[in-house]
Motif scaffolding. Structure first.
Motif, PDB file in Angstrom:
ATOM      1  N   ASP A  90     -78.962 -12.509  15.462  1.00 35.37           N
ATOM      2  CA  ASP A  90     -78.196 -13.485  15.902  1.00 35.37           C
ATOM      3  C   ASP A  90     -78.309 -14.272  17.412  1.00 35.37           C
ATOM      4  O   ASP A  90     -77.933 -15.520  17.350  1.00 35.37           O
ATOM      5  N   LYS A  91     -79.162 -13.617  18.090  1.00 38.81           N
ATOM      6  CA  LYS A  91     -79.245 -14.062  19.454  1.00 38.81           C
ATOM      7  C   LYS A  91     -80.271 -15.231  19.450  1.00 38.81           C
ATOM      8  O   LYS A  91     -80.216 -16.044  20.386  1.00 38.81           O
ATOM      9  N   ASP A  92     -81.133 -15.306  18.407  1.00 42.50           N
ATOM     10  CA  ASP A  92     -82.062 -16.087  18.106  1.00 42.50           C
ATOM     11  C   ASP A  92     -81.639 -17.341  17.569  1.00 42.50           C
ATOM     12  O   ASP A  92     -82.167 -18.583  17.654  1.00 42.50           O
ATOM     13  N   SER A  93     -80.495 -16.911  16.654  1.00 40.38           N
ATOM     14  CA  SER A  93     -79.983 -18.198  15.777  1.00 40.38           C
ATOM     15  C   SER A  93     -79.912 -19.490  16.213  1.00 40.38           C
ATOM     16  O   SER A  93     -80.276 -20.609  15.898  1.00 40.38           O
ATOM     17  N   HIS A  94     -79.192 -19.445  17.259  1.00 41.51           N
ATOM     18  CA  HIS A  94     -78.488 -20.900  18.011  1.00 41.51           C
ATOM     19  C   HIS A  94     -80.030 -21.627  18.289  1.00 41.51           C
ATOM     20  O   HIS A  94     -80.193 -22.806  17.944  1.00 41.51           O
ATOM     21  N   ARG A  95     -80.728 -20.950  19.077  1.00 42.49           N
ATOM     22  CA  ARG A  95     -82.012 -21.867  19.313  1.00 42.49           C
ATOM     23  C   ARG A  95     -82.876 -22.145  18.486  1.00 42.49           C
ATOM     24  O   ARG A  95     -83.609 -23.257  18.288  1.00 42.49           O
ATOM     25  N   LEU A  96     -83.100 -21.501  17.424  1.00 41.51           N
ATOM     26  CA  LEU A  96     -83.817 -21.693  16.287  1.00 41.51           C
ATOM     27  C   LEU A  96     -83.230 -22.896  15.519  1.00 41.51           C
ATOM     28  O   LEU A  96     -84.104 -24.042  15.166  1.00 41.51           O
ATOM     29  N   VAL A  97     -81.929 -22.863  15.282  1.00 41.24           N
ATOM     30  CA  VAL A  97     -81.293 -23.931  14.397  1.00 41.24           C
ATOM     31  C   VAL A  97     -81.281 -25.186  15.507  1.00 41.24           C
ATOM     32  O   VAL A  97     -81.869 -26.205  14.694  1.00 41.24           O
ATOM     33  N   ASP A  98     -81.337 -24.958  16.541  1.00 41.10           N
ATOM     34  CA  ASP A  98     -81.658 -26.395  17.237  1.00 41.10           C
ATOM     35  C   ASP A  98     -83.073 -26.951  17.271  1.00 41.10           C
ATOM     36  O   ASP A  98     -83.329 -28.092  17.094  1.00 41.10           O
ATOM     37  N   ALA A  99     -83.927 -26.044  17.240  1.00 43.97           N
ATOM     38  CA  ALA A  99     -85.384 -26.194  17.354  1.00 43.97           C
ATOM     39  C   ALA A  99     -85.726 -26.965  15.794  1.00 43.97           C
ATOM     40  O   ALA A  99     -86.416 -27.818  16.003  1.00 43.97           O
ATOM     41  N   LEU A 100     -84.974 -26.323  14.759  1.00 40.33           N
ATOM     42  CA  LEU A 100     -85.170 -26.942  13.339  1.00 40.33           C
ATOM     43  C   LEU A 100     -84.701 -28.420  13.158  1.00 40.33           C
ATOM     44  O   LEU A 100     -85.383 -29.224  12.791  1.00 40.33           O
ATOM     45  N   SER A 101     -83.436 -28.484  14.074  1.00 44.73           N
ATOM     46  CA  SER A 101     -82.823 -29.869  13.808  1.00 44.73           C
ATOM     47  C   SER A 101     -83.447 -30.681  14.573  1.00 44.73           C
ATOM     48  O   SER A 101     -83.418 -32.012  14.185  1.00 44.73           O
ATOM     49  N   ASP A 102     -84.193 -30.490  15.725  1.00 45.19           N
ATOM     50  CA  ASP A 102     -84.926 -31.483  16.637  1.00 45.19           C
ATOM     51  C   ASP A 102     -86.073 -32.060  15.645  1.00 45.19           C
ATOM     52  O   ASP A 102     -86.529 -33.074  16.017  1.00 45.19           O
ATOM     53  N   GLN A 103     -86.609 -31.186  14.692  1.00 36.92           N
ATOM     54  CA  GLN A 103     -87.534 -31.784  13.891  1.00 36.92           C
ATOM     55  C   GLN A 103     -86.968 -32.172  12.599  1.00 36.92           C
ATOM     56  O   GLN A 103     -87.691 -32.058  11.329  1.00 36.92           O
ATOM     57  N   ASN A 104     -85.727 -32.436  12.170  1.00 42.10           N
ATOM     58  CA  ASN A 104     -85.015 -32.802  11.262  1.00 42.10           C
ATOM     59  C   ASN A 104     -85.104 -31.882   9.994  1.00 42.10           C
ATOM     60  O   ASN A 104     -84.961 -32.434   9.011  1.00 42.10           O
ATOM     61  N   PHE A 105     -85.030 -30.952  10.205  1.00 39.66           N
ATOM     62  CA  PHE A 105     -84.782 -29.863   9.112  1.00 39.66           C
ATOM     63  C   PHE A 105     -83.252 -29.535   8.981  1.00 39.66           C
ATOM     64  O   PHE A 105     -82.761 -29.278   9.969  1.00 39.66           O
ATOM     65  N   LYS A 106     -82.898 -29.822   7.816  1.00 37.41           N
ATOM     66  CA  LYS A 106     -81.428 -29.249   7.678  1.00 37.41           C
ATOM     67  C   LYS A 106     -81.221 -27.877   7.182  1.00 37.41           C
ATOM     68  O   LYS A 106     -81.867 -27.314   6.459  1.00 37.41           O
ATOM     69  N   THR A 107     -80.387 -27.362   8.067  1.00 38.59           N
ATOM     70  CA  THR A 107     -80.503 -25.702   8.006  1.00 38.59           C
ATOM     71  C   THR A 107     -78.795 -25.414   7.830  1.00 38.59           C
ATOM     72  O   THR A 107     -77.895 -26.134   8.203  1.00 38.59           O
ATOM     73  N   THR A 108     -78.729 -24.492   6.773  1.00 37.46           N
ATOM     74  CA  THR A 108     -77.342 -24.172   6.477  1.00 37.46           C
ATOM     75  C   THR A 108     -77.448 -22.592   6.906  1.00 37.46           C
ATOM     76  O   THR A 108     -78.273 -21.714   6.708  1.00 37.46           O
ATOM     77  N   LYS A 109     -76.367 -22.256   7.769  1.00 36.66           N
ATOM     78  CA  LYS A 109     -76.341 -21.065   8.382  1.00 36.66           C
ATOM     79  C   LYS A 109     -75.578 -20.306   7.300  1.00 36.66           C
ATOM     80  O   LYS A 109     -74.300 -20.399   7.194  1.00 36.66           O
ATOM     81  N   LEU A 110     -76.008 -19.060   6.945  1.00 43.03           N
ATOM     82  CA  LEU A 110     -75.135 -18.446   5.839  1.00 43.03           C
ATOM     83  C   LEU A 110     -74.152 -17.618   6.242  1.00 43.03           C
ATOM     84  O   LEU A 110     -73.152 -17.613   5.922  1.00 43.03           O
ATOM     85  N   SER A 111     -74.638 -16.518   7.003  1.00 43.27           N
ATOM     86  CA  SER A 111     -73.825 -15.550   7.220  1.00 43.27           C
ATOM     87  C   SER A 111     -74.268 -14.441   8.131  1.00 43.27           C
ATOM     88  O   SER A 111     -75.429 -14.542   8.375  1.00 43.27           O
ATOM     89  N   THR A 112     -73.527 -13.681   8.662  1.00 41.54           N
ATOM     90  CA  THR A 112     -73.638 -12.547   9.633  1.00 41.54           C
ATOM     91  C   THR A 112     -73.309 -11.556   8.941  1.00 41.54           C
ATOM     92  O   THR A 112     -72.343 -11.152   8.478  1.00 41.54           O
ATOM     93  N   THR A 113     -74.256 -10.533   9.365  1.00 40.36           N
ATOM     94  CA  THR A 113     -74.090  -9.254   8.765  1.00 40.36           C
ATOM     95  C   THR A 113     -73.046  -8.351   9.681  1.00 40.36           C
ATOM     96  O   THR A 113     -72.636  -8.798  10.561  1.00 40.36           O
ATOM     97  N   GLY A 114     -72.327  -7.513   8.958  1.00 39.10           N
ATOM     98  CA  GLY A 114     -71.285  -6.616   9.656  1.00 39.10           C
ATOM     99  C   GLY A 114     -71.773  -5.758  10.661  1.00 39.10           C
ATOM    100  O   GLY A 114     -72.938  -5.997  10.997  1.00 39.10           O
TER     101      GLY A 114
END
Ligand code: NI
Ligand code: NI
Ligand code: NI
Lengths: 109, 109, 109
Positions: free
Chosen positions: C10-34
């Protein structure tokens, strides 16, 4: 066989699952995203025979496409209530992201 | 390599993950569905070599198949406690939906 | 086309989604485990063209690899505060499990 993975808005998911079920598609509802999206998403996995993929896509498109919706705006805080005439505005709702993935085998135990 | 995607009941998931782990299968527990299923579901992703897929399927089948379970019924509200003889009843529990999907590459960073 | 399925902390996901988005990758965030993992996991699905898979992998590796982190230990309960000198310790954080799966077709409705 194919695995159709569809990510849709929560608010569209119940209607979509019902519509798929009406056409005998077995749907597995995977999960809902946490709080980071204002509108939560639901991921559906639909296992279907190759010849039924187009039908499944058509149902997804019909029940969860992005579309405009008229909503009444919130009246502005502290504005003059007398002179304020609320105008309905359009917002975009819905939308589906769909991946069709090959499946080598499928089981129900 | 294959990706085995198994959707099982929450109550079976811990035992199944343990059984897979005992046979050195690396399992990623994806998510639990929200409230719409009375029994929540868990999605497991198991990356495994082609020659190990049958073993993984066997473990899934053994630990999460649909089966009958005897449960004591709740005694009826307002009934006569004296004359009520509870009979255990069978309910269906468990069940697994499994997709085997080809994987082109797999990484652990 | 490929579907890159990445399970990250979880703690890496926001930064990773931002970095992917910066390179125009469309990311779908699926889910978080319980709750069963102390650190919750997030599953990202990234649909990308074949020629962009390596770039996506590089971004995932850079933003969510397992690594050591120095943390200050909690001071021991009931110990002598005068004589206790806390030493920072290393813990392992992060890590990504990534599957690259072939996609036959992709749609956004
Ligand atoms: Ni309904
Ligand atoms: Ni255990
Ligand atoms: Ni950000």
């Amino acid at each position: 066989m194919k695995l159709v993975i569809a990510v849709v808005e929560d608010k569209d998911s119940h209607r979509l699952v019902d519509a798929l079920s009406d056409q005998n598609f077995k749907t597995t509802k995977l999960s809902t995203t946490g709080g980071f999206l204002k509108e939560g998403n639901t991921t559906l996995m639909i296992g279907c025979e190759d010849e039924n993929v187009d039908d499944a896509l058509e149902i997804i498109k019909k029940n969860s496409s992005q579309r405009e919706q008229m909503v009444a705006p919130i009246s502005p805080m502290g504005g003059s209530a007398d002179s304020y005439i609320p105008q309905p505005i359009n917002i975009e709702v819905g939308g589906a992201t769909v991946f069709v993935v090959p499946v080598e085998s499928f089981f129900q135990f």
